[in-house]
Design an enzyme around this catalytic site. Structure first.
Site, PDB file in Angstrom:
ATOM      1  N   GLY A 146     -28.130 123.355  32.710  1.00 46.23           N
ATOM      2  CA  GLY A 146     -28.851 123.738  31.496  1.00 46.23           C
ATOM      3  C   GLY A 146     -30.264 124.192  31.818  1.00 46.23           C
ATOM      4  O   GLY A 146     -30.582 124.478  32.975  1.00 46.23           O
ATOM      5  N   ASN A 147     -31.102 124.278  30.796  1.00 49.71           N
ATOM      6  CA  ASN A 147     -32.504 124.646  31.029  1.00 49.71           C
ATOM      7  C   ASN A 147     -33.385 123.917  30.030  1.00 49.71           C
ATOM      8  O   ASN A 147     -32.890 123.200  29.167  1.00 49.71           O
ATOM      9  CB  ASN A 147     -32.687 126.164  30.958  1.00 49.71           C
ATOM     10  N   ARG A 148     -34.700 124.098  30.186  1.00 44.60           N
ATOM     11  CA  ARG A 148     -35.637 123.283  29.423  1.00 44.60           C
ATOM     12  C   ARG A 148     -36.049 123.890  28.078  1.00 44.60           C
ATOM     13  O   ARG A 148     -37.021 123.459  27.475  1.00 44.60           O
ATOM     14  CB  ARG A 148     -36.882 123.020  30.296  1.00 44.60           C
ATOM     15  N   SER A 149     -35.327 124.896  27.597  1.00 50.49           N
ATOM     16  CA  SER A 149     -35.702 125.505  26.311  1.00 50.49           C
ATOM     17  C   SER A 149     -35.533 124.501  25.161  1.00 50.49           C
ATOM     18  O   SER A 149     -34.503 123.854  25.048  1.00 50.49           O
ATOM     19  CB  SER A 149     -34.814 126.723  26.053  1.00 50.49           C
ATOM     20  N   ALA A 152     -32.590 130.935  25.834  1.00 50.12           N
ATOM     21  CA  ALA A 152     -32.659 130.950  27.298  1.00 50.12           C
ATOM     22  C   ALA A 152     -31.216 130.887  27.786  1.00 50.12           C
ATOM     23  O   ALA A 152     -30.535 129.862  27.622  1.00 50.12           O
ATOM     24  CB  ALA A 152     -33.461 129.757  27.787  1.00 50.12           C
TER      25      ALA A 152
END
Ligand code: CTP
Length: 411
Positions: free
Chosen positions: A208-211, A280
């Site tokens: 995943g990502n930090r958005s 993102a």
């Protein structure tokens, strides 16, 4: 504030009593205008006692007072809750066959309608068309909640809770009172993607990502306030971020992976005037996630995760337009580095992606992701600067919609 509370004839009319109390407790003067059918559910004395004002339903009541004109002219905000399918139809057709519909034709203040009806009636093409017509004229039509309906059945069509209606209505009034807020997206359908995609490694793990999704939420909120019909494709967004949007009439579609996001964005974009990709999106995904959880094997190193490239949704939307007159907008979160500035990375990306606009912002540990402020440069498809906006994510959102609205009017 002087609020006119319209009540039409559905079983949810009893909740209008709670809404009336809530608005009175917040210090507003409320005049209730029920339809004749509403009074078959709740008696006039209830509304009169709680509002402290007389109640009438017909234009022939108090003729010397010319109520059918005066009430609409005096109101700072009109809220119709519940709005039945019949009330929506009469309002969309511009009828003036009772005091409430006459008042709706006269009112120039913000108008908020909270529909409540059975799922089939809500989904009927006639009701859909009426809602679209009303939204196109700037009426804030709140999405009904899903849940228990009158009988044992459940589905979309439930009147939202009085607290949610009050919040959405007062927000609409605050926006309406701010002369600087434009209504330049009325009649437009816009699609916004927000949040961050998750690519499964196995059934329990993901890349995943930090958005945080806050920029997507702000874009959806701003577009709705400017009169647009908004679809938010929400990639793994927290429910407390999206709930107020649903109450404000935004259609929220929850997705997880890039494949799901792509599907949802493309289907919503078929009828959209503008698509803003603020999500993102993972560039790569594990090629073949196993059906069962990957086990740790003592003494041996883990198997490498093989990645394959995801489709570039933004580049696809820009290169193969779903509609000739659609504005396609991307976001680029950049960190700079390699001797290249954030903006240089942005300009190269703008040319590569081919979107009409690319909003470039610097991200890092303490910037952009998860925070409430942004500093954004808006570039066109050639990488030329069109606008620069700094401030809260809502201010950035409004700056971007300014640029989108300009392209739409110039088309
Ligand atoms: N985007 C997309 N599909 C992808 C990747 C990104 O639609 N597979 C969109 C994002 O929603 C965003 C824009 O493209 O609007 C830019 O995203 P970004 O991750 O900055 O771009 P990338 O093409 O992935 O470039 P980079 O090499 O910097 O990761």
């Amino acid at each position: 504030m002087r609020i006119l509370l319209g009540v039409s004839g559905g079983i949810a009319a009893y909740k209008a009593v709670l809404l009336l109390r809530l608005l009175r407790e917040q210090g507003h003067a409320v005049r209730v205008v029920p339809t004749a059918a509403a009074l078959r559910f709740v008696g006039a004395p209830t509304f009169e006692a709680l509002s402290g004002e007389p109640v009438s339903t017909e234009v022939f009541d108090d003729v010397p007072g010319v109520q059918h004109v005066g009430l609409g002219q005096e109101a700072d905000l009109v809220v119709v809750a519940p709005a039945t399918a019949d009330l929506l139809a009469r309002a969309a057709a511009g009828r003036a066959d009772d005091l409430l519909t006459s008042t709706l034709l006269v009112a120039r203040c913000p108008v908020v309608m909270a529909p409540a009806m059975h799922t089939e009636m809500w989904q009927h093409p006639a009701t859909r068309a009426n809602v679209e017509t009303l939204r196109g004229r700037g009426v804030h039509v709140i999405e009904p909640a899903s849940g228990r309906l009158t009988g044992a059945d459940t589905g979309a069509g439930r009147l939202p809770e009085p607290e949610d209606i009050a919040r959405a209505a007062l927000e609409a009034a605050a926006v309406g009172a701010d002369a600087s807020v434009r209504h330049d997206l009325a009649g437009r359908h816009v699609v916004v993607s927000g949040g961050g995609t998750r690519e499964p490694i196995d059934p329990v793990r993901f890349i995943g990502n930090r958005s945080s999704g806050r920029q997507g939420v702000a874009l959806a909120q701003a577009a709705a306030a400017r009169g647009a019909q908004v679809t938010l494709v929400a990639a793994n967004l927290a429910a407390d971020l999206t709930a107020p949007l649903v109450a404000a009439g935004v259609s929220v579609r929850a997705v997880g992976s890039t494949a799901e996001l792509r599907e949802a964005v493309r289907s919503a974009a078929e009828s959209a005037d503008a698509v803003v990709m603020a999500a993102a999106v993972a560039d790569f995904r594990p090629s073949a996630p196993p059906r069962a959880k990957i086990k740790k094997v003592a003494g041996s190193s883990p198997a490498p995760i093989e990645l394959v490239e995801n489709p570039d949704i933004l580049a696809e939307l820009a290169a193969h337009r779903l509609r000739a007159d659609q504005v396609v907008v991307g976001f680029a979160a950049e960190t700079g580095g390699d001797g290249t500035s954030v903006l240089e990375h942005g300009r190269a990306k703008a040319r590569r992606k081919g979107a009409d606009l690319l909003a470039v912002n610097a991200v890092g540990e303490n910037l952009g992701f998860g925070t409430d402020v942004n500093d954004v440069t808006v570039l066109d498809a050639h990488g030329e600067t069109v606008a620069a906006v700094a401030g809260s994510k809502r201010e950035v959102a409004d700056g971007l919609w300014d640029a989108v609205a300009k392209i739409l009017t110039d088309m």
